[in-house]
Motif scaffolding. Structure first.
Motif, PDB file in Angstrom:
ATOM      1  N   ILE A  35     -50.755  42.988 -58.792  1.00  0.00           N
ATOM      2  CA  ILE A  35     -50.526  44.245 -58.088  1.00  0.00           C
ATOM      3  C   ILE A  35     -49.328  44.117 -57.161  1.00  0.00           C
ATOM      4  O   ILE A  35     -48.994  43.028 -56.685  1.00  0.00           O
ATOM      5  CB  ILE A  35     -51.760  44.748 -57.310  1.00  0.00           C
ATOM      6  N   VAL A  36     -48.672  45.243 -56.955  1.00  0.00           N
ATOM      7  CA  VAL A  36     -47.470  45.277 -56.143  1.00  0.00           C
ATOM      8  C   VAL A  36     -47.800  46.069 -54.885  1.00  0.00           C
ATOM      9  O   VAL A  36     -48.283  47.194 -54.970  1.00  0.00           O
ATOM     10  CB  VAL A  36     -46.327  45.963 -56.931  1.00  0.00           C
ATOM     11  N   LEU A  37     -47.597  45.461 -53.719  1.00  0.00           N
ATOM     12  CA  LEU A  37     -47.997  46.103 -52.464  1.00  0.00           C
ATOM     13  C   LEU A  37     -46.886  46.035 -51.429  1.00  0.00           C
ATOM     14  O   LEU A  37     -46.193  45.023 -51.318  1.00  0.00           O
ATOM     15  CB  LEU A  37     -49.186  45.352 -51.855  1.00  0.00           C
ATOM     16  N   SER A  38     -46.774  47.094 -50.665  1.00  0.00           N
ATOM     17  CA  SER A  38     -45.829  47.079 -49.554  1.00  0.00           C
ATOM     18  C   SER A  38     -46.334  46.119 -48.476  1.00  0.00           C
ATOM     19  O   SER A  38     -47.539  45.988 -48.254  1.00  0.00           O
ATOM     20  CB  SER A  38     -45.705  48.488 -48.991  1.00  0.00           C
ATOM     21  N   GLY A  39     -45.392  45.455 -47.813  1.00  0.00           N
ATOM     22  CA  GLY A  39     -45.736  44.472 -46.793  1.00  0.00           C
ATOM     23  C   GLY A  39     -46.595  45.026 -45.666  1.00  0.00           C
ATOM     24  O   GLY A  39     -47.292  44.281 -44.975  1.00  0.00           O
TER      25      GLY A  39
ATOM     26  N   GLU B  31     -54.873  44.165 -44.865  1.00  0.00           N
ATOM     27  CA  GLU B  31     -55.925  44.263 -45.877  1.00  0.00           C
ATOM     28  C   GLU B  31     -56.017  42.988 -46.692  1.00  0.00           C
ATOM     29  O   GLU B  31     -57.103  42.561 -47.097  1.00  0.00           O
ATOM     30  CB  GLU B  31     -55.614  45.379 -46.888  1.00  0.00           C
ATOM     31  N   LEU B  32     -54.854  42.427 -46.932  1.00  0.00           N
ATOM     32  CA  LEU B  32     -54.804  41.228 -47.759  1.00  0.00           C
ATOM     33  C   LEU B  32     -55.516  40.074 -47.108  1.00  0.00           C
ATOM     34  O   LEU B  32     -56.194  39.276 -47.754  1.00  0.00           O
ATOM     35  CB  LEU B  32     -53.354  40.817 -47.947  1.00  0.00           C
ATOM     36  N   VAL B  33     -55.301  39.989 -45.813  1.00  0.00           N
ATOM     37  CA  VAL B  33     -55.923  38.894 -45.082  1.00  0.00           C
ATOM     38  C   VAL B  33     -57.439  38.969 -45.263  1.00  0.00           C
ATOM     39  O   VAL B  33     -58.102  37.955 -45.497  1.00  0.00           O
ATOM     40  CB  VAL B  33     -55.501  38.939 -43.600  1.00  0.00           C
ATOM     41  N   GLU B  34     -57.948  40.197 -45.222  1.00  0.00           N
ATOM     42  CA  GLU B  34     -59.392  40.375 -45.443  1.00  0.00           C
ATOM     43  C   GLU B  34     -59.795  39.944 -46.845  1.00  0.00           C
ATOM     44  O   GLU B  34     -60.840  39.341 -47.075  1.00  0.00           O
ATOM     45  CB  GLU B  34     -59.795  41.844 -45.211  1.00  0.00           C
ATOM     46  N   ARG B  35     -58.918  40.265 -47.772  1.00  0.00           N
ATOM     47  CA  ARG B  35     -59.196  39.934 -49.154  1.00  0.00           C
ATOM     48  C   ARG B  35     -59.263  38.419 -49.367  1.00  0.00           C
ATOM     49  O   ARG B  35     -60.088  37.907 -50.122  1.00  0.00           O
ATOM     50  CB  ARG B  35     -58.063  40.511 -49.985  1.00  0.00           C
ATOM     51  N   ILE B  36     -58.374  37.725 -48.684  1.00  0.00           N
ATOM     52  CA  ILE B  36     -58.373  36.266 -48.793  1.00  0.00           C
ATOM     53  C   ILE B  36     -59.669  35.712 -48.203  1.00  0.00           C
ATOM     54  O   ILE B  36     -60.305  34.825 -48.769  1.00  0.00           O
ATOM     55  CB  ILE B  36     -57.171  35.664 -48.036  1.00  0.00           C
TER      56      ILE B  36
ATOM     57  N   LEU C 243     -46.026  41.100 -52.641  1.00  0.00           N
ATOM     58  CA  LEU C 243     -45.750  41.857 -51.419  1.00  0.00           C
ATOM     59  C   LEU C 243     -44.255  42.088 -51.313  1.00  0.00           C
ATOM     60  O   LEU C 243     -43.470  41.169 -51.533  1.00  0.00           O
ATOM     61  CB  LEU C 243     -46.172  41.039 -50.199  1.00  0.00           C
ATOM     62  N   TYR C 244     -43.867  43.301 -50.981  1.00  0.00           N
ATOM     63  CA  TYR C 244     -42.435  43.540 -50.834  1.00  0.00           C
ATOM     64  C   TYR C 244     -42.146  44.259 -49.537  1.00  0.00           C
ATOM     65  O   TYR C 244     -43.014  44.904 -48.948  1.00  0.00           O
ATOM     66  CB  TYR C 244     -41.899  44.346 -52.025  1.00  0.00           C
ATOM     67  N   GLN C 245     -40.900  44.118 -49.099  1.00  0.00           N
ATOM     68  CA  GLN C 245     -40.423  44.852 -47.936  1.00  0.00           C
ATOM     69  C   GLN C 245     -39.724  46.105 -48.425  1.00  0.00           C
ATOM     70  O   GLN C 245     -38.712  46.004 -49.098  1.00  0.00           O
ATOM     71  CB  GLN C 245     -39.427  44.005 -47.143  1.00  0.00           C
ATOM     72  N   PRO C 246     -40.242  47.295 -48.113  1.00  0.00           N
ATOM     73  CA  PRO C 246     -39.530  48.492 -48.542  1.00  0.00           C
ATOM     74  C   PRO C 246     -38.223  48.622 -47.741  1.00  0.00           C
ATOM     75  O   PRO C 246     -38.139  48.038 -46.660  1.00  0.00           O
ATOM     76  CB  PRO C 246     -40.500  49.625 -48.200  1.00  0.00           C
ATOM     77  N   PRO C 247     -37.228  49.352 -48.234  1.00  0.00           N
ATOM     78  CA  PRO C 247     -37.198  50.050 -49.519  1.00  0.00           C
ATOM     79  C   PRO C 247     -36.838  49.102 -50.667  1.00  0.00           C
ATOM     80  O   PRO C 247     -36.124  48.134 -50.452  1.00  0.00           O
ATOM     81  CB  PRO C 247     -36.081  51.068 -49.312  1.00  0.00           C
TER      82      PRO C 247
END
Ligand code: ADP
Ligand code: MG
Length: 704
Positions: free
Chosen positions: A473-477, A482-487, A608-612
């Motif tokens: 999955i591709v997620l904005s930074g 949320e990710l931390v919770e997922r880990i 995880l990416y930094q927009p834009p």
């Protein structure tokens, strides 16, 4: 053709640069530091940009952002010191409008030059200023009263050479070009071929690239797509192709022990807890056929991470053992080598085969013992790191040299391992071992044919069954919390995770710091989760021990830089987060993601990416989301990648190209192969000269 006057010797090295007027030892040294040693190096030092001084643009017609040459009279001069010294010169021509030349550093003599009424010709890129357009630090020339002729060709801008000014460099290249021999002496490609392909001669191509006429297609030149550049690229690619083919011929001129005995391999096959995939069977079949020949196998096996290259290598090794000879398997890191050792020991010892281990940290008595076993032949299969290539390591009868993740080594190292077997044995004097190299970085077929023209290429293009595809999955930074919770949740279930910190273009040190602070942050946020850290600045022993702790399940979350890229197998790791994924290339993302999905549990990879996101980055991430097939990704990479490094030089053992770019010029490769094969047969002497011209030093490996 009468040949009374001796031709300049073009192919034995052309004159050194010290032969040019004004080039003394000091200047020569600076040029040499950039690899510019003789005239030919200057001919091939190609411009990266062009400036058009062939015409004058009226002041009123200047466009912001578009470089142009203007000519006019000085109308007013203003010298000021507001925040820093500044000189402004207003220039106008016969039309309406004024342009301001603005200088921030200048000498008094310069100020004196700009008397009102003086005629000045200058070149630069105008931009909007306080009062109309201005050009900051233009290059300029004060004109006399006479006509000042315009340039007849576009001005080249050369890649900088440290300590050598652009004007000097341009003059030197000009001098070198004045010394270009005539076509007959310079041209190496057969006329029939050039005409058929509609290519310019080398001389024409060089002159066009260095001194393009005003009508030349500058855009094409800047992109490296002008016919003149393509002509140069073709010859360079041809030279590399020929050089690799020649290496191959040289290697195959040696004998190798034929290893047709497949009995032990068959026994392994029966004993394995799994059946080989179709792709593994096919590739093993290719290897078996090679090994049955009395000349050295030169084969590359490409296969995605987890495609099961190791067991194929083990089957090959057993051919050597079955003939009473030895096989060696070399890996680029100790951890990887250890992993191979564990696999091979598990598979081969039950068959009564002695597997030995040789790495840097095997020292003292243990080392002496291993070396003795290697020398006596007691050690039938030897697994290790670079330590295998060291002096003092002598095999009794090395018949097969296997190199894993070969892009981490160079061609020379591969040959060094091969040389451990040279000398041969009583029944095969002068024999060399067979060579098998493996890589988990698939490259497209056309590229492989060029980059590895000295090797036969096999592909394991199928994964063993039972692997659950990695969900990407591709997620904005911004969604990091949320990710931390997922880990936390994943680790609570006993899963393990990687957190990959990347910062491209930054030093090891900066990345290491970023990893360090991520490590500390995550440690605070995830109380109860055991967090580890590896980065490139750590000592090898520290790195290895962190990796090992992760592998042994003593760490739940491993914060890492891209150092974890190489094939370490931790089947229990099923979650990977890659930070700043938009900055990585497809090949690297794919390599990283390959660390998860190695067990039976469903795995996830979060990019995880930094927009834009740029359009290209978006396409890369989308490709990652859609496919896990390394071969598909490699093709896409080639398509998306502009000029760049699809292949490191270490991967291919090729010196860097001067003109060609494997990604940009990939479409030329089929022609290169065709012409190359033709020349090898029809005009070997010519082929030799083409190699000498372009590859030179790199060809020394060919003599082996
Ligand atoms: P790589 O190609 O990345 O070097 P490995 O050789 O390390 O892959 O194989 C990955 C894992 O898959 C190993 O645990 C290996 O034992 C296992 N494996 C290899 N071939 C098969 C197969 N045909 N079926 C099931 N598992 C396999
Ligand atoms: Mg491997």
């Amino acid at each position: 053709m009468p040949s009374r006057s001796p031709r300049p010797a073009v192919d034995t090295r052309p004159s050194p640069l010290t032969a040019l007027p004004g080039v003394g030892p000091k200047l020569a040294e600076k040029l040499a530091a950039r690899g510019l040693v003789d005239l030919q190096d200057l001919w091939l030092h190609l411009p990266r940009q062009y400036e058009d001084r062939t015409s004058i643009t009226p002041v009123a017609a200047l466009v912001p952002g578009v470089a142009a040459q203007v000519e006019g009279r000085v109308e007013a001069v203003e010298r000021g010191f507001r925040y820093r010294p500044m000189l402004r010169v207003a220039l106008c021509d016969d039309g309406p409008g004024t342009v301001v030349l603005r200088f921030f550093h200048f000498r008094a003599a310069q100020v004196a030059q700009f008397q009102p009424g003086t005629r000045v010709r200058c070149y630069g890129t105008p931009r909007p200023g306080q009062h109309g357009l201005e050009i900051v630090h233009p290059s300029y020339r004060v004109l006399g009263l006479d006509e000042a002729p315009l340039e007849g060709t576009l001005d080249p801008v050369y890649p900088a050479v440290e300590g050598v000014g652009p004007a000097t460099l341009r003059r030197l290249v000009g001098l070198a070009l004045d010394r270009l021999p005539d076509d007959a002496a310079l041209e190496l490609l057969p006329a029939s071929l050039r005409e058929a392909m509609d290519w310019p001669t080398l001389r024409e191509a060089l002159v066009t690239v260095h001194r393009p006429p005003p009508s030349a297609d500058i855009r094409a030149l800047v992109l490296g797509l002008h016919p003149a550049q393509r002509r140069l690229a073709i010859e360079e690619l041809l030279a590399h192709h020929l050089s690799l083919r020649r290496q191959r011929l040289a290697q195959q001129a040696h004998a190798a022990p034929a290893l047709p005995d497949a009995r032990l391999s068959k026994r392994l096959l029966v004993a394995l807890p799994f059946a080989l995939t179709g792709a593994q069977q096919r590739v093993y079949g290719e290897i078996r056929d090679d090994l049955a020949q009395p000349r050295p196998m030169l084969r590359l096996v490409q296969g995605d991470v987890g495609s099961g290259k190791t067991v194929v290598a083990a089957m090959a090794a057993l051919h050597a053992v079955a003939s009473g000879r030895q096989a060696a398997l070399m890996a680029p890191t100790e951890l990887l080598a250890e992993q191979h050792l564990a696999n091979l020991t598990g598979w081969l010892e039950p068959l009564g085969i002695n597997v030995a281990w040789l790495a840097g940290k095997v020292t003292g008595r243990a080392r002496t013992r291993v070396l003795e076993d290697v020398a006596s032949g007691e050690a039938q299969v030897v697994v290790g790191t670079h330590a295998l290539m060291q002096q003092g390591v002598a095999f009794r009868d090395l018949a097969l040299a296997i190199v894993d993740e070969q892009h981490r080594f160079g061609v020379h190292q591969r040959l060094a391992l091969r040389d451990k077997g040279s000398g041969g044995t009583v029944d095969a004097p002068g024999a060399v071992p067979h060579q098998l190299v493996m890589t988990a970085t698939p490259i497209p077929r056309t590229l492989a044919m060029s980059a590895y023209a000295d090797l036969d290429v096999s592909a394991i293009d199928e994964l063993p069954p039972g692997r659950t595809p990695v969900q990407t999955i591709v997620l904005s930074g911004e969604r990091r919390p949320e990710l931390v919770e997922r880990i936390r949740a994943a680790c609570a279930e006993g899963r393990q995770a990687y957190w990959v910190c990347t910062l491209i273009d930054d030093s090891d040190e900066v990345v290491a710091q970023a990893a360090q602070s991520t490590f500390e942050d995550l440690g605070k946020q995830l109380r109860g989760v055991r967090v580890g850290l590896v980065h490139g600045r750590m000592k090898p022993a520290q790195k290895q021990s962190a990796m090992r702790a992760f592998k042994d399940g003593e760490i739940d979350l491993l914060v890492a830089t891209t150092v974890i890229e190489v094939g370490v197998d931790v089947p229990n790791a099923s979650l990977m987060i890659i930070e700043n994924a938009e900055r990585l290339g497809l090949a690297q993302l794919h390599q990283l993601r390959g660390r998860v999905g190695r067990g039976s549990a469903a795995s996830n990879c979060v990019l995880l990416y930094q927009p834009p996101l740029s359009a290209l980055a978006k396409q890369r991430l989308e490709t990652m989301r859609q496919t896990q097939d390394g071969f598909v990704i490699a093709e896409k990479d080639l398509e998306l990648r502009g000029p760049g490094e699809l292949l490191g030089t270490r991967q291919t053992g090729l010196a860097g190209f001067r003109v060609a770019d494997l990604a940009r010029d990939a479409d030329l490769l089929p022609t290169v192969h065709e012409v190359g094969e033709h020349l090898m047969v029809e005009a070997p002497a010519l082929a030799e000269r083409i190699v000498a011209r372009w590859v030179g030093g790199a060809a020394r490996y060919a003599s082996a």
